[in-house]
Structure formats: structure tokens, C-alpha cells
Write a protein that holds these residues in place. Structure first.
Motif, mmCIF file in Angstrom:
data_model
loop_
_atom_site.group_PDB
_atom_site.id
_atom_site.type_symbol
_atom_site.label_atom_id
_atom_site.label_comp_id
_atom_site.label_asym_id
_atom_site.label_seq_id
_atom_site.Cartn_x
_atom_site.Cartn_y
_atom_site.Cartn_z
ATOM 1 N N PRO A 22 0.808 -1.225 0.000
ATOM 2 C CA PRO A 22 0.000 0.000 0.000
ATOM 3 C C PRO A 22 0.838 1.271 0.000
ATOM 4 O O PRO A 22 0.493 2.259 -0.660
ATOM 5 C CB PRO A 22 -0.840 -0.114 1.281
ATOM 6 C CG PRO A 22 -0.151 -1.115 2.130
ATOM 7 C CD PRO A 22 0.566 -2.025 1.217
ATOM 8 N N CYS A 25 1.986 2.216 -3.458
ATOM 9 C CA CYS A 25 1.025 2.935 -4.311
ATOM 10 C C CYS A 25 1.278 4.434 -4.245
ATOM 11 O O CYS A 25 1.275 5.126 -5.273
ATOM 12 C CB CYS A 25 -0.400 2.614 -3.876
ATOM 13 S SG CYS A 25 -0.888 0.898 -4.147
ATOM 14 N N ALA A 141 -3.741 4.080 7.303
ATOM 15 C CA ALA A 141 -5.180 4.064 7.597
ATOM 16 C C ALA A 141 -5.617 5.379 8.241
ATOM 17 O O ALA A 141 -6.683 5.924 7.940
ATOM 18 C CB ALA A 141 -5.508 2.891 8.514
ATOM 19 N N TRP A 144 -5.083 8.303 5.439
ATOM 20 C CA TRP A 144 -5.363 7.922 4.048
ATOM 21 C C TRP A 144 -5.949 9.078 3.243
ATOM 22 O O TRP A 144 -5.492 9.408 2.151
ATOM 23 C CB TRP A 144 -6.291 6.725 4.011
ATOM 24 C CG TRP A 144 -6.593 6.230 2.631
ATOM 25 C CD1 TRP A 144 -7.684 6.535 1.866
ATOM 26 C CD2 TRP A 144 -5.789 5.351 1.829
ATOM 27 N NE1 TRP A 144 -7.611 5.905 0.647
ATOM 28 C CE2 TRP A 144 -6.461 5.171 0.602
ATOM 29 C CE3 TRP A 144 -4.571 4.707 2.046
ATOM 30 C CZ2 TRP A 144 -5.955 4.364 -0.403
ATOM 31 C CZ3 TRP A 144 -4.059 3.903 1.023
ATOM 32 C CH2 TRP A 144 -4.747 3.737 -0.174
ATOM 33 N N SER A 145 -6.986 9.717 3.778
ATOM 34 C CA SER A 145 -7.647 10.814 3.064
ATOM 35 C C SER A 145 -6.699 11.982 2.845
ATOM 36 O O SER A 145 -6.640 12.557 1.747
ATOM 37 C CB SER A 145 -8.885 11.263 3.847
ATOM 38 O OG SER A 145 -9.524 12.340 3.193
ATOM 39 N N LEU A 148 -4.131 11.114 0.136
ATOM 40 C CA LEU A 148 -4.693 11.181 -1.211
ATOM 41 C C LEU A 148 -4.850 12.629 -1.665
ATOM 42 O O LEU A 148 -4.546 12.968 -2.811
ATOM 43 C CB LEU A 148 -6.044 10.471 -1.258
ATOM 44 C CG LEU A 148 -6.037 8.948 -1.216
ATOM 45 C CD1 LEU A 148 -7.458 8.405 -1.228
ATOM 46 C CD2 LEU A 148 -5.255 8.374 -2.394
ATOM 47 N N THR A 208 -9.817 2.783 -8.668
ATOM 48 C CA THR A 208 -9.836 3.600 -7.462
ATOM 49 C C THR A 208 -8.549 3.392 -6.667
ATOM 50 O O THR A 208 -7.922 2.328 -6.757
ATOM 51 C CB THR A 208 -11.040 3.257 -6.567
ATOM 52 O OG1 THR A 208 -10.886 1.925 -6.055
ATOM 53 C CG2 THR A 208 -12.347 3.358 -7.353
ATOM 54 N N PRO A 209 -8.159 4.382 -5.880
ATOM 55 C CA PRO A 209 -6.944 4.232 -5.064
ATOM 56 C C PRO A 209 -7.025 3.073 -4.083
ATOM 57 O O PRO A 209 -6.044 2.343 -3.888
ATOM 58 C CB PRO A 209 -6.848 5.578 -4.325
ATOM 59 C CG PRO A 209 -7.608 6.531 -5.163
ATOM 60 C CD PRO A 209 -8.718 5.739 -5.770
ATOM 61 N N GLU A 210 -8.176 2.912 -3.457
ATOM 62 C CA GLU A 210 -8.337 1.838 -2.491
ATOM 63 C C GLU A 210 -8.200 0.466 -3.154
ATOM 64 O O GLU A 210 -7.564 -0.442 -2.596
ATOM 65 C CB GLU A 210 -9.695 1.945 -1.795
ATOM 66 C CG GLU A 210 -9.840 3.151 -0.880
ATOM 67 C CD GLU A 210 -10.115 4.449 -1.627
ATOM 68 O OE1 GLU A 210 -10.053 5.521 -0.993
ATOM 69 O OE2 GLU A 210 -10.388 4.393 -2.843
ATOM 70 N N ALA A 213 -4.518 -0.232 -3.919
ATOM 71 C CA ALA A 213 -3.776 -0.658 -2.736
ATOM 72 C C ALA A 213 -4.084 -2.114 -2.404
ATOM 73 O O ALA A 213 -3.182 -2.891 -2.062
ATOM 74 C CB ALA A 213 -4.116 0.239 -1.551
ATOM 75 N N ALA A 214 -5.365 -2.508 -2.514
ATOM 76 C CA ALA A 214 -5.759 -3.880 -2.200
ATOM 77 C C ALA A 214 -5.156 -4.873 -3.192
ATOM 78 O O ALA A 214 -4.626 -5.922 -2.802
ATOM 79 C CB ALA A 214 -7.282 -3.997 -2.194
#
Length: 262
Positions: A22, A25, A141, A144-145, A148, A208-210, A213-214
């Protein structure tokens, strides 16, 4: 169970993958690949100092990696181009580290620090690796926002009440932690690849960014498993084998995208 060296190696690789994928990214999005390499190369000086002072290799590598990250971040934009500054710091620290290692009494297996020695990971190493992974994942976590937003642009971050300089410093410190915990797994010369390749392989597959990362995390975990399996069966070095497995996934993903367009 932890007496099995392959189990310890798998757990160590999984811990590094959890932290590196993650974070990688953001390294890709923010074009910080050279920053990660510079921090990793400088960590060799920390390894040399730890051997000379008879302290933990993790402590030495982390100290120098953190110092490098803070120094480069603080000096960025103050008369020197960032890539020039990174090049000077990284290669100078690497050269000094290699010389210092050669001066350490006794015989030092330098390749273990340059390319990793995951099969020699012990219980204490596992605790350090997973502790660092939890720390980095917790930071990602929590912020995160903000990360971004700052990644999309410094002006947008300021308009949202976010200090982009502080975010960049946080990223640099997180990279230093990953470098320190990963040096035993893939070595200083290959840490950058473990950060970048899974993220780059995931990028064409998601929107999407999430999700990126996943998917990067899944690719990193599969690369660790595949690299260890391949290294065990062909008697190859495990660290480079893990990176080769990640590179293979990257090639297959991009080939698949090219074929899908035809």
C-alpha cells in the motif's frame, strides 16, 4: 511452528508485503521511486555502523534511513534539484557504508544486506518486521484521506487545511521504516522494487486508489509466496526470487492489457 525456517521466511515476507504494497502505491502516485532507492542505499551505512558498534542491524539501518529521509525532505527546494540531492546522498552514503563494512573486524557477508537473507530470519526479526508493518499500516489508515488529497496537489491540500510538507515528511518516515524492516528480507538494493513493482502491476487493473492498494497487496503476497517456492525448488536466492515473481506478474498484466486491446 516457528522452528521451521520456511514458515518464518513466509511470515517475514508477508509482513514486509503488508507494509510495502500500500505504501508503494503512494510512491508510484507521488513519483518517489528514487526517494525510496536513496533511502534504501543509505541504510547500508546504518548496517555498517551497527556492526561496528555491535548494536541491532535494524536500529542502525532505521536510524540512518530516518536521518536520510528527514535531511532530503528538509533540504528539498533549497537550491538543489531533488533528484540531484537524492543522488548525492544515496550514493555517498552507500559508498561510505561499503567502505565501513570492509573495515569491520571479522568476515561480514555483505550480500545478505544487499540482497536479503530471508531464510535466516529469526523470531526477533519477525517481531521487528511485523511491528514496523503494523506501524506503517496504522499511519496509512489514519492519514489515508490526507495522503490522497496531498497526492492530487499541494494547492488542493492547502485549500483543504492540510500541510503538504508534513504529509511528505510522514511519507518519508514511513519509507524509512519499510526500508529498515525489509533489509533482512530483500536487501537494500531490491527494497525499491518491492515497493514499486506490485503497485505498478496493480495500476492497470483498477480504477480507485483503495482498489489499487488492495490489488497491490494481493500481488505482493503472491510474489512472496511464488518467490519462496521458486527459490526453494531451484536453489536460488530468495530475495531476488521474490522480486522476479513480482516482475513476472507485472509483465503478464501488461501483456494481458495489450492483448485485450487487439
Amino acid at each position: 511452528m516457528l522452528d521451521d525456517f520456511m514458515v518464518r521466511a513466509a511470515l517475514a515476507g508477508l509482513g514486509v508485503a503488508l507494509a510495502a504494497a500500500p505504501l508503494g502505491c503512494f510512491v508510484v502516485w507521488r513519483r518517489m521511486a528514487y526517494f525510496g532507492d536513496a533511502t534504501a542505499h543509505a541504510a547500508i551505512l546504518g548496517v555498517a555502523l551497527s556492526l561496528m558498534l555491535s548494536i541491532s542491524v535494524f536500529a542502525g539501518a532505521l536510524s540512518v534511513a530516518l536521518l536520510t529521509a528527514v535531511t532530503v525532505t528538509a533540504l528539498s527546494g533549497r537550491g538543489q534539484a531533488v533528484d540531484t540531492l537524492l543522488g548525492v546522498v544515496a550514493h555517498s552514503a552507500l559508498a561510505v557504508g561499503l567502505v565501513a563494512v570492509s573495515l569491520v573486524g571479522g568476515r561480514v557477508e555483505l550480500s545478505a544486506y544487499l540482497f536479503g537473507d530471508i531464510l535466516a530470519v529469526g523470531r526477533g526479526d519477525l517481531a521487528v518486521i511485523w511491528g514496523g508493518a503494523v506501524l506503517v499500516l496504522g499511519l496509512l489508515a489514519w492519514k489515508w484521506s490526507d495522503l490522497l488529497t496531498a497526492t492530487m496537489g499541494a494547492d488542493l491540500a492547502r485549500a483543504s487545511g492540510i500541510d503538504p510538507g508534513r504529509i511528505h515528511m510522514g511519507m518519508a518516515l514511513a519509507l524509512a521504516v519499510v526500508v529498515a524492516v525489509a533489509i533482512k528480507v530483500v536487501g537494500a538494493l531490491l527494497i525499491g522494487a518491492l515497493l514499486i513493482v506490485p503497485a505498478a502491476a496493480a495500476r492497470p487493473l483498477v480504477r480507485t486508489p483503495e482498489a489499487m492498494a488492495a490489488v497491490a497487496l494481493v500481488i505482493a503476497v503472491l510474489s512472496v509466496a511464488g518467490g519462496l517456492w521458486g527459490a526453494y525448488h531451484v536453489d536460488a536466492p530468495a530475495g531476488p526470487a521474490i522480486v522476479c515473481a513480482a516482475a513476472l506478474v507485472f509483465v503478464l498484466v501488461n501483456l494481458g492489457k495489450l492483448l485485450a486491446r487487439k
